[in-house]
Design a protein around this motif. Structure first.
Motif, PDB file in Angstrom:
ATOM      1  N   GLY A 174       0.981  -1.058   0.021  1.00 21.50           N
ATOM      2  CA  GLY A 174      -0.043   0.106   0.117  1.00 21.50           C
ATOM      3  C   GLY A 174       0.893   1.333  -0.036  1.00 21.50           C
ATOM      4  O   GLY A 174       0.486   2.161  -0.567  1.00 21.50           O
ATOM      5  N   LEU A 175       1.915   1.281   0.878  1.00 25.04           N
ATOM      6  CA  LEU A 175       2.867   2.439   0.668  1.00 25.04           C
ATOM      7  C   LEU A 175       3.599   2.615  -0.733  1.00 25.04           C
ATOM      8  O   LEU A 175       3.524   3.687  -0.857  1.00 25.04           O
ATOM      9  CB  LEU A 175       3.831   2.292   1.932  1.00 25.04           C
ATOM     10  N   LEU A 176       4.016   1.581  -1.096  1.00 30.90           N
ATOM     11  CA  LEU A 176       4.730   1.842  -2.437  1.00 30.90           C
ATOM     12  C   LEU A 176       3.623   2.073  -3.443  1.00 30.90           C
ATOM     13  O   LEU A 176       3.742   3.124  -4.328  1.00 30.90           O
ATOM     14  CB  LEU A 176       5.074   0.267  -2.780  1.00 30.90           C
ATOM     15  N   THR A 177       2.275   1.607  -3.242  1.00 29.71           N
ATOM     16  CA  THR A 177       1.496   2.147  -4.412  1.00 29.71           C
ATOM     17  C   THR A 177       1.230   3.665  -4.275  1.00 29.71           C
ATOM     18  O   THR A 177       1.023   4.359  -5.113  1.00 29.71           O
ATOM     19  CB  THR A 177       0.004   1.472  -4.347  1.00 29.71           C
ATOM     20  N   LEU A 178       0.997   3.936  -2.917  1.00 32.51           N
ATOM     21  CA  LEU A 178       0.860   5.430  -2.852  1.00 32.51           C
ATOM     22  C   LEU A 178       2.046   6.188  -3.322  1.00 32.51           C
ATOM     23  O   LEU A 178       1.683   7.372  -3.467  1.00 32.51           O
ATOM     24  CB  LEU A 178       0.621   5.559  -1.149  1.00 32.51           C
ATOM     25  N   ILE A 179       3.172   5.721  -2.968  1.00 38.04           N
ATOM     26  CA  ILE A 179       4.357   6.683  -3.140  1.00 38.04           C
ATOM     27  C   ILE A 179       4.554   6.866  -4.703  1.00 38.04           C
ATOM     28  O   ILE A 179       4.677   7.832  -5.581  1.00 38.04           O
ATOM     29  CB  ILE A 179       5.523   6.160  -2.720  1.00 38.04           C
ATOM     30  N   VAL A 180       4.061   5.588  -5.600  1.00 38.36           N
ATOM     31  CA  VAL A 180       4.372   5.792  -7.095  1.00 38.36           C
ATOM     32  C   VAL A 180       2.938   6.716  -7.563  1.00 38.36           C
ATOM     33  O   VAL A 180       3.303   7.379  -8.526  1.00 38.36           O
ATOM     34  CB  VAL A 180       4.248   4.279  -7.740  1.00 38.36           C
ATOM     35  N   PHE A 181       1.986   6.683  -6.976  1.00 35.93           N
ATOM     36  CA  PHE A 181       0.768   7.401  -7.162  1.00 35.93           C
ATOM     37  C   PHE A 181       1.041   8.859  -7.315  1.00 35.93           C
ATOM     38  O   PHE A 181       0.958   9.781  -7.967  1.00 35.93           O
ATOM     39  CB  PHE A 181      -0.364   7.010  -6.536  1.00 35.93           C
ATOM     40  N   ALA A 182       1.653   8.953  -6.075  1.00 34.84           N
ATOM     41  CA  ALA A 182       2.041  10.609  -5.740  1.00 34.84           C
ATOM     42  C   ALA A 182       3.148  11.178  -6.529  1.00 34.84           C
ATOM     43  O   ALA A 182       2.940  12.227  -7.092  1.00 34.84           O
ATOM     44  CB  ALA A 182       2.560  10.647  -4.252  1.00 34.84           C
ATOM     45  N   ILE A 183       4.202  10.392  -6.960  1.00 35.66           N
ATOM     46  CA  ILE A 183       5.245  10.725  -7.992  1.00 35.66           C
ATOM     47  C   ILE A 183       4.698  10.866  -9.110  1.00 35.66           C
ATOM     48  O   ILE A 183       5.072  11.849 -10.098  1.00 35.66           O
ATOM     49  CB  ILE A 183       6.244   9.701  -7.714  1.00 35.66           C
ATOM     50  N   GLY A 184       3.664  10.102  -9.635  1.00 39.87           N
ATOM     51  CA  GLY A 184       2.994  10.035 -10.970  1.00 39.87           C
ATOM     52  C   GLY A 184       2.312  11.415 -11.069  1.00 39.87           C
ATOM     53  O   GLY A 184       2.284  12.040 -12.050  1.00 39.87           O
ATOM     54  N   THR A 185       1.461  11.774  -9.928  1.00 40.89           N
ATOM     55  CA  THR A 185       0.730  12.752  -9.979  1.00 40.89           C
ATOM     56  C   THR A 185       1.568  14.073 -10.051  1.00 40.89           C
ATOM     57  O   THR A 185       1.044  15.209 -10.803  1.00 40.89           O
ATOM     58  CB  THR A 185      -0.224  12.844  -8.881  1.00 40.89           C
ATOM     59  N   ALA A 186       2.603  14.136  -9.290  1.00 40.94           N
ATOM     60  CA  ALA A 186       3.460  15.440  -9.261  1.00 40.94           C
ATOM     61  C   ALA A 186       4.165  15.550 -10.498  1.00 40.94           C
ATOM     62  O   ALA A 186       4.202  16.568 -11.073  1.00 40.94           O
ATOM     63  CB  ALA A 186       4.661  15.240  -8.241  1.00 40.94           C
ATOM     64  N   THR A 187       4.327  14.238 -11.239  1.00 39.90           N
ATOM     65  CA  THR A 187       5.030  14.513 -12.539  1.00 39.90           C
ATOM     66  C   THR A 187       4.059  14.954 -13.717  1.00 39.90           C
ATOM     67  O   THR A 187       4.555  16.039 -14.403  1.00 39.90           O
ATOM     68  CB  THR A 187       5.614  13.064 -13.043  1.00 39.90           C
ATOM     69  N   ILE A 188       2.861  14.424 -13.602  1.00 42.27           N
ATOM     70  CA  ILE A 188       2.021  15.113 -14.412  1.00 42.27           C
ATOM     71  C   ILE A 188       1.705  16.395 -14.308  1.00 42.27           C
ATOM     72  O   ILE A 188       1.466  17.353 -15.091  1.00 42.27           O
ATOM     73  CB  ILE A 188       0.651  14.330 -14.442  1.00 42.27           C
ATOM     74  N   ILE A 189       1.486  16.919 -12.992  1.00 40.82           N
ATOM     75  CA  ILE A 189       1.383  18.359 -12.581  1.00 40.82           C
ATOM     76  C   ILE A 189       2.497  19.323 -13.283  1.00 40.82           C
ATOM     77  O   ILE A 189       2.249  20.198 -13.783  1.00 40.82           O
ATOM     78  CB  ILE A 189       1.026  18.578 -11.199  1.00 40.82           C
ATOM     79  N   VAL A 190       3.581  19.018 -13.109  1.00 35.17           N
ATOM     80  CA  VAL A 190       5.009  19.503 -13.409  1.00 35.17           C
ATOM     81  C   VAL A 190       4.988  19.806 -14.794  1.00 35.17           C
ATOM     82  O   VAL A 190       4.954  20.866 -15.539  1.00 35.17           O
ATOM     83  CB  VAL A 190       6.432  19.003 -12.884  1.00 35.17           C
ATOM     84  N   PHE A 191       4.620  18.557 -15.697  1.00 32.82           N
ATOM     85  CA  PHE A 191       4.677  18.644 -16.916  1.00 32.82           C
ATOM     86  C   PHE A 191       3.437  19.511 -17.553  1.00 32.82           C
ATOM     87  O   PHE A 191       3.643  19.854 -18.888  1.00 32.82           O
ATOM     88  CB  PHE A 191       4.841  17.260 -17.782  1.00 32.82           C
ATOM     89  N   HIS A 192       2.462  19.342 -17.090  1.00 31.37           N
ATOM     90  CA  HIS A 192       1.427  20.066 -17.499  1.00 31.37           C
ATOM     91  C   HIS A 192       1.334  21.483 -17.343  1.00 31.37           C
ATOM     92  O   HIS A 192       0.971  22.371 -18.193  1.00 31.37           O
ATOM     93  CB  HIS A 192       0.012  19.664 -16.682  1.00 31.37           C
ATOM     94  N   ASN A 193       2.158  22.137 -16.357  1.00 28.61           N
ATOM     95  CA  ASN A 193       2.487  23.450 -16.085  1.00 28.61           C
ATOM     96  C   ASN A 193       3.685  23.995 -16.844  1.00 28.61           C
ATOM     97  O   ASN A 193       3.752  25.222 -16.939  1.00 28.61           O
ATOM     98  CB  ASN A 193       2.456  23.845 -14.589  1.00 28.61           C
ATOM     99  N   MET A 194       4.233  23.084 -17.521  1.00 30.25           N
ATOM    100  CA  MET A 194       5.434  23.786 -18.411  1.00 30.25           C
ATOM    101  C   MET A 194       4.831  24.447 -19.813  1.00 30.25           C
ATOM    102  O   MET A 194       4.136  24.176 -20.315  1.00 30.25           O
ATOM    103  CB  MET A 194       6.526  22.652 -18.527  1.00 30.25           C
TER     104      MET A 194
END
Length: 54
Positions: free
Chosen positions: A34-54
């Motif tokens: 569960g923790l690994l899934t949460l971390i991967v989801f958070a990193i993926g979400t952050a990546t999407i947000i960063v690339f969307h705002n570029m």
């Protein structure tokens, strides 16, 4: 499930954590999964947000 158990056992041995019993190992495996899934989801979400705002 054996792969997750192997990862959990490696995690316990790496950090010097006492090996849990069989029942506790199963709970620990699901907790770590569960923790690994949460971390991967958070990193993926952050990546999407960063690339969307570029």
């Amino acid at each position: 499930m054996r792969f997750l158990e192997a990862l959990a056992t490696a995690f316990f041995r790496t950090f010097g954590i006492t090996q849990p019993s069989d029942g506790a190992l199963r709970r620990a495996v699901w907790f770590l999964f569960g923790l690994l899934t949460l971390i991967v989801f958070a990193i993926g979400t952050a990546t999407i947000i960063v690339f969307h705002n570029m």
